[in-house]
Design a protein around this motif. Structure first.
Motif, PDB file in Angstrom:
ATOM      1  N   UNK A   1      15.845  -3.745  10.257  1.00 27.89           N
ATOM      2  CA  UNK A   1      16.967  -4.279  10.279  1.00 27.89           C
ATOM      3  C   UNK A   1      17.791  -3.172   9.447  1.00 27.89           C
ATOM      4  N   UNK A   2      19.315  -3.169  10.233  1.00 25.92           N
ATOM      5  CA  UNK A   2      20.400  -2.056   9.715  1.00 25.92           C
ATOM      6  C   UNK A   2      20.853  -2.774   8.247  1.00 25.92           C
ATOM      7  N   UNK A   3      21.219  -4.338   8.605  1.00 23.39           N
ATOM      8  CA  UNK A   3      21.522  -4.526   7.639  1.00 23.39           C
ATOM      9  C   UNK A   3      20.959  -5.462   6.981  1.00 23.39           C
ATOM     10  N   UNK A   4      20.880  -5.036   5.165  1.00 20.96           N
ATOM     11  CA  UNK A   4      19.287  -5.320   4.818  1.00 20.96           C
ATOM     12  C   UNK A   4      19.632  -7.150   4.392  1.00 20.96           C
TER      13      UNK A   4
ATOM     14  N   UNK B   1       1.007  -1.008  -0.512  1.00 22.54           N
ATOM     15  CA  UNK B   1       0.331  -0.124   0.144  1.00 22.54           C
ATOM     16  C   UNK B   1       0.946   0.798   0.050  1.00 22.54           C
ATOM     17  N   UNK B   2       0.521   2.004  -0.536  1.00 18.26           N
ATOM     18  CA  UNK B   2       1.298   3.397  -0.698  1.00 18.26           C
ATOM     19  C   UNK B   2       1.644   4.757   0.815  1.00 18.26           C
ATOM     20  N   UNK B   3       0.623   3.816   1.503  1.00 22.72           N
ATOM     21  CA  UNK B   3       1.355   4.587   2.844  1.00 22.72           C
ATOM     22  C   UNK B   3       2.356   3.636   3.732  1.00 22.72           C
ATOM     23  N   UNK B   4       2.699   2.311   3.571  1.00 21.12           N
ATOM     24  CA  UNK B   4       3.606   2.006   3.636  1.00 21.12           C
ATOM     25  C   UNK B   4       4.692   2.230   3.138  1.00 21.12           C
ATOM     26  N   UNK B   5       4.996   2.668   2.254  1.00 26.76           N
ATOM     27  CA  UNK B   5       5.559   3.379   1.256  1.00 26.76           C
ATOM     28  C   UNK B   5       5.999   4.237   2.050  1.00 26.76           C
ATOM     29  N   UNK B   6       5.213   5.507   2.322  1.00 28.01           N
ATOM     30  CA  UNK B   6       5.615   6.655   3.446  1.00 28.01           C
ATOM     31  C   UNK B   6       6.326   6.395   4.603  1.00 28.01           C
ATOM     32  N   UNK B   7       5.804   5.416   5.532  1.00 28.56           N
ATOM     33  CA  UNK B   7       6.444   5.122   6.875  1.00 28.56           C
ATOM     34  C   UNK B   7       7.900   4.280   6.270  1.00 28.56           C
ATOM     35  N   UNK B   8       8.197   3.322   5.387  1.00 28.06           N
ATOM     36  CA  UNK B   8       8.905   3.051   4.834  1.00 28.06           C
ATOM     37  C   UNK B   8      10.386   4.275   5.059  1.00 28.06           C
ATOM     38  N   UNK B   9       9.795   4.880   4.147  1.00 26.43           N
ATOM     39  CA  UNK B   9      10.773   6.761   4.474  1.00 26.43           C
ATOM     40  C   UNK B   9      11.306   6.788   4.937  1.00 26.43           C
ATOM     41  N   UNK B  10       9.383   7.329   6.296  1.00 37.31           N
ATOM     42  CA  UNK B  10      10.309   8.604   7.342  1.00 37.31           C
ATOM     43  C   UNK B  10      10.886   7.451   8.439  1.00 37.31           C
ATOM     44  N   UNK B  11      10.958   6.486   8.445  1.00 40.21           N
ATOM     45  CA  UNK B  11      11.621   5.333   9.435  1.00 40.21           C
ATOM     46  C   UNK B  11      12.831   5.638   8.822  1.00 40.21           C
TER      47      UNK B  11
ATOM     48  N   UNK C   1      19.434   4.782   5.148  1.00 42.19           N
ATOM     49  CA  UNK C   1      18.610   5.221   4.278  1.00 42.19           C
ATOM     50  C   UNK C   1      18.149   3.737   3.500  1.00 42.19           C
ATOM     51  N   UNK C   2      19.066   2.336   4.038  1.00 34.74           N
ATOM     52  CA  UNK C   2      19.704   1.270   3.509  1.00 34.74           C
ATOM     53  C   UNK C   2      18.531   0.079   4.492  1.00 34.74           C
ATOM     54  N   UNK C   3      17.859   0.802   5.516  1.00 33.64           N
ATOM     55  CA  UNK C   3      17.412  -0.201   6.356  1.00 33.64           C
ATOM     56  C   UNK C   3      16.379  -0.980   5.639  1.00 33.64           C
ATOM     57  N   UNK C   4      16.050  -1.955   5.636  1.00 32.21           N
ATOM     58  CA  UNK C   4      14.385  -2.414   5.865  1.00 32.21           C
ATOM     59  C   UNK C   4      13.630  -2.943   7.319  1.00 32.21           C
ATOM     60  N   UNK C   5      12.560  -2.166   6.561  1.00 30.32           N
ATOM     61  CA  UNK C   5      11.583  -2.206   8.066  1.00 30.32           C
ATOM     62  C   UNK C   5       9.929  -2.661   6.854  1.00 30.32           C
ATOM     63  N   UNK C   6       9.540  -3.511   8.005  1.00 26.27           N
ATOM     64  CA  UNK C   6       8.358  -4.517   8.742  1.00 26.27           C
ATOM     65  C   UNK C   6       7.478  -4.184   9.724  1.00 26.27           C
TER      66      UNK C   6
END
Length: 350
Positions: free
Chosen positions: A216-219, A33-43, A50-55
Motif C-alpha cells: 500500500x503506497x499510501x500508508x 518476527x525479525x524476518x518480516x522486518x527484513x522483508x518489509x525493508x527490502x520491498x 520508504x513509507x509503504x505499508x507491506x503485508x
C-alpha cells in the motif's frame, strides 16, 4: 510436460532452505518476527517507497480483495476488465470482502482495459446521485488473464483516467515479476510512479509455496488493512513461514531470475507452436503464458504423451475431426526446461 499453470510447479530449493532455517528456535508471531522486518525493508527499497505499508498473505484472492476493500466502499464499484481475475476466478470474493461493492466490467483487447472504454464507464457511473452505485476504484491485472503485459505508458494512461475522477488504482500482480522483466521497468516505475496506489506482489505462481505481498503506497490504509486481514482470518500466527519465503524470493533477485526463465520458455514454446502448419496465437506471448490454436490431432498426440495443459475455453472436446482447430492455454514456470518444451513440441508434430 506440465503447462497447466505455473502454480503446479515445485517450490524453489532456496525457498525450502529458507523455511528450514526459519524453523529453528522461536520467533514472535503475527508478523512481528525479525524476518518480516527484513522483508518489509527490502520491498520498500526495491520499490523506492520508504513509507509503504507491506503485508503478507497466503493467497492471491485474500491479498487482492483485502486491498480492494480498503480502496472501495460497499456502495461503490470497482472498474475492471471483463476477463479480470477478480471477475472470473475469485468466486465473488471482491464483493464479499468489500461488503457489497459492485464490479463494473470494461472491455479491451487481450484482457487489457481499453482507456476510452474505461473513461466512458466511469463517466456513466453515479450520474443519478444517491440512487446509483458510486465510483470506487480501478483494478488492472498485469500480466492479464490473456497473457498480455501493460507497458508503463499504458498504466500511466489508465492512472490518469482514474485520478481525473479521484479514484485509486489497484494492480493485481499475481505474476508481477513476469510483467516486470518483460518491460525492463523498475518496480517503482511500474507501480506508484505510474499512478498505482496498491499492488499485489505475487509469489505463489513464481516459485513460492504460498505467499503474496500487498504493498500500500499510501500508508493511510495500513490500519484498516490490518483490521480487515485479521477479521477475514488471514493473519497468520506462525507468520515467520510466510516471511521466510518472501525473504528468499527477493534475495539476490531470485524472483526476477525465475520470471526470466519462465518468460523465455514461453517464448520458445510460442515460436515452436507457430512453426506448426495452420497453428496461430490467440494473444501475444508477452510473459509466461501461451494462448494458441492447433489441430485436434496435435492435441490428442500431446495428451497421449502425458502433457498437462488446459483447452481454452474448457468446453472443447478432444473427440471429433482431426483437422479442426482447438485453442489452449499453456503456462511456463521457472521449472520449465528447454527439454520440456522440445518434448511437447515433438509430441504436437507427431
Amino acid at each position: 510436460m506440465f503447462f497447466a499453470s505455473d502454480n503446479t510447479s515445485p517450490v524453489h530449493p532456496r525457498v525450502m532452505e529458507a523455511l528450514t532455517r526459519a524453523n529453528e528456535g522461536y520467533a514472535m508471531p503475527y508478523g512481528n518476527d525479525p524476518i518480516m522486518e527484513e522483508v518489509r525493508a527490502t520491498i520498500r527499497d526495491r520499490f523506492e517507497a520508504p513509507e509503504a505499508a507491506v503485508y503478507l498473505l497466503a493467497t492471491g484472492t485474500s491479498a487482492n480483495c483485502t486491498a480492494l476493500a480498503c480502496l472501495c466502499p460497499p456502495w461503490a464499484t470497482i472498474f475492471c476488465h471483463t476477463n479480470a481475475h477478480v471477475e472470473e476466478d475469485e468466486c465473488g470474493a471482491p464483493e464479499f470482502y468489500t461488503g457489497g461493492s459492485k464490479l463494473t466490467l470494461v472491455g479491451g483487447e487481450h484482457a487489457r482495459i481499453d482507456p476510452a472504454k474505461l473513461a466512458h464507464a466511469i463517466s456513466h457511473t453515479g450520474r443519478g446521485g444517491v440512487h446509483n452505485v458510486q465510483r470506487g476504484a480501478v483494478s488492472i491485472t498485469s500480466p492479464t488473464e490473456n497473457g498480455a503485459v501493460y507497458s508503463v505508458a499504458q498504466i500511466e494512461e489508465i492512472a490518469r483516467i482514474a485520478k481525473a475522477h479521484d479514484l485509486p488504482l489497484h494492480m493485481d500482480g499475481a505474476r508481477f515479476a513476469n510483467a516486470l522483466v518483460a518491460t525492463n521497468a523498475s518496480p517503482a516505475e511500474m507501480t506508484w510512479k505510474a499512478g498505482v496506489d496498491a499492488v499485489t506482489l505475487g509469489g505463489t505462481k513464481n516459485g513460492l509455496m504460498g505467499v503474496e505481498a500487498v504493498i500500500l503506497f499510501n500508508p493511510k490504509h495500513a490500519w484498516e488493512f490490518e483490521l480487515r486481514r485479521k477479521r477475514a482470518g488471514h493473519l497468520f500466527s506462525k507468520h515467520r513461514y510466510l516471511s521466510a519465503q518472501m525473504q528468499a524470493y527477493l534475495q539476490d533477485d531470485l524472483w526476477l531470475e525465475m520470471a526470466r526463465t519462465a518468460n523465455a520458455r514461453a517464448a520458445d514454446l510460442s515460436a515452436g507452436i507457430l512453426s506448426l502448419s495452420g497453428a496461430s496465437l490467440l494473444h501475444p506471448t508477452e510473459a509466461n503464458s501461451v494462448f494458441a490454436s492447433f489441430t485436434r490431432a496435435a492435441h490428442r498426440r500431446a495428451h497421449a504423451a502425458g502433457a498437462k495443459y488446459y483447452l481454452w475455453p474448457f468446453d472443447q472436446s478432444l473427440d471429433g475431426d482431426d483437422e479442426e482447430m482447438l485453442s489452449a492455454r499453456m503456462v511456463c514456470s521457472s521449472c520449465t526446461t528447454e527439454a520440456n518444451v522440445d518434448e511437447f513440441l515433438s509430441a504436437l508434430r507427431g
